[in-house]
Design an enzyme around this catalytic site. Sequence first.
Site, PDB file in Angstrom:
ATOM      1  N   LYS A 232      -2.736  -1.740   6.397  1.00  0.00           N
ATOM      2  CA  LYS A 232      -1.612  -2.154   5.568  1.00  0.00           C
ATOM      3  C   LYS A 232      -1.919  -3.394   4.747  1.00  0.00           C
ATOM      4  O   LYS A 232      -1.571  -3.473   3.568  1.00  0.00           O
ATOM      5  CB  LYS A 232      -0.381  -2.397   6.465  1.00  0.00           C
TER       6      LYS A 232
ATOM      7  N   HIS B 232      -7.023  -0.013   2.658  1.00  0.00           N
ATOM      8  CA  HIS B 232      -7.427   1.278   3.240  1.00  0.00           C
ATOM      9  C   HIS B 232      -8.329   2.058   2.289  1.00  0.00           C
ATOM     10  O   HIS B 232      -7.924   3.085   1.735  1.00  0.00           O
ATOM     11  CB  HIS B 232      -6.157   2.068   3.578  1.00  0.00           C
TER      12      HIS B 232
ATOM     13  N   CYS C 146      -9.578  10.751   6.463  1.00  0.00           N
ATOM     14  CA  CYS C 146      -9.452   9.298   6.590  1.00  0.00           C
ATOM     15  C   CYS C 146     -10.139   8.765   7.833  1.00  0.00           C
ATOM     16  O   CYS C 146     -10.271   7.545   7.997  1.00  0.00           O
ATOM     17  CB  CYS C 146      -7.985   8.891   6.608  1.00  0.00           C
TER      18      CYS C 146
ATOM     19  N   ILE D 227      -4.130   1.850  -2.056  1.00  0.00           N
ATOM     20  CA  ILE D 227      -5.378   2.429  -2.552  1.00  0.00           C
ATOM     21  C   ILE D 227      -6.332   1.270  -2.864  1.00  0.00           C
ATOM     22  O   ILE D 227      -5.933   0.273  -3.468  1.00  0.00           O
ATOM     23  CB  ILE D 227      -5.109   3.282  -3.801  1.00  0.00           C
TER      24      ILE D 227
ATOM     25  N   SER E 106      -0.049   1.865   3.121  1.00  0.00           N
ATOM     26  CA  SER E 106      -1.274   1.115   2.838  1.00  0.00           C
ATOM     27  C   SER E 106      -1.691   1.340   1.383  1.00  0.00           C
ATOM     28  O   SER E 106      -1.372   2.368   0.785  1.00  0.00           O
ATOM     29  CB  SER E 106      -2.392   1.561   3.781  1.00  0.00           C
TER      30      SER E 106
END
Length: 385
Positions: free
Chosen positions: A330, A334, A83, A209, A207
């Site tokens: 959030k 993300h 990430c 997808i 958060s």
Amino acid sequence: MRKPVIIGVGLTPVGEHWKLALRDLAVEALLNAMEDAGVDKVDSLYVGNMASGSFVEQENLGALIADWAGLGNVPAVKVEAACASGGAAVQEGVKAIMSGLEDVVAVVGVEKMTDAWPSDATRYLAYAADAEWELFHGVSFVALNALVMRLYMKEYGYTEEDLALFAVNAHANGAKNPYAMFKKPITVETVMKSPYVADPLKLFDASPIADGAAAVIITTEEKAKEFVDKARMVEVAGMGRAIDTINLSHRKEFLFLRAAKVAAERAYKMAGIGVKDIDFFEIHDAFTVMAALSLESIGVAERGKGAMLAKEGQIAIDGDYPIQTLGGLKARGHPVGATGVYQTVEAVWQLRGEAPNQVPDAEIGLTQNIGGTGSNITVTILRRV
């Protein structure tokens, strides 16, 4: 050593882009950044991406995106750090400028996640954990963060409502960001009424997808004068990167992001500043508990006091330590490999005075991008020229 500056930024809205392919998102963001910078060619391209091979069955993104953007025979590579891929790609681009090997560099972060079934997306995200020692036993990435959250509350006496305040702050700021996935403020009650995804983590603690792409153009301060006014230049003043054990059971400290501390200290040293000099923080709030741990690990709060900053209102735009000024992971969303570049774009907006949710008189900002459950972390400090 040459001073690296960002002179152009571009992005796409974060969301579920059913009609656009990964290459479409990446090229749109990249061309927007080049137009913003006033450049028509670059010396190289760095692509931040976590899992395109799994999500859309496409690798070799450097060549793909450079080709579709019409960049010619430039060197182009994909940078992967889970990430934290976006943050790592930005730092690789900065290093290329500082080294003197390249004069104008493009960095784009992109991820196309919503084409996959939710169960498959959960599995692909879990690739950031230890496959043999954690995933083999059936634990998901969400479950690992749920374990961290439960222990954090137990050790320091916080409640689920306390940690929900990070989500409330993010959504309040995201409501003013036209590129955010979620543009509606929420309350603690909203978070508490949302279903559990892995007790004690609820839907609004996590958060979403999402799909999206963001890009920046980096050059030297001297070269930048050929393209933009000084007011549009943002210096990359400091950066640091570090890892920790990928397997949580091997950590010496379960509730401290050691890699974040090391990366932040390196960035502070390079920039010649301390944490008190920073006007705002774009930290990695993939889960609400990670926002608290991030604040503690980069030196904003003492251990166990990160959530207290949220309770005291200090993380708001008008607080002492504004975070997630445009929604963070959030509320903005993300798209994992793109997140670190979105953070960079948003920090540049703040430092140019162009943010839709402006931190007053912002001169220095910090971005922190986490890969895995704290196993691969980048910290970058940006300063108004």
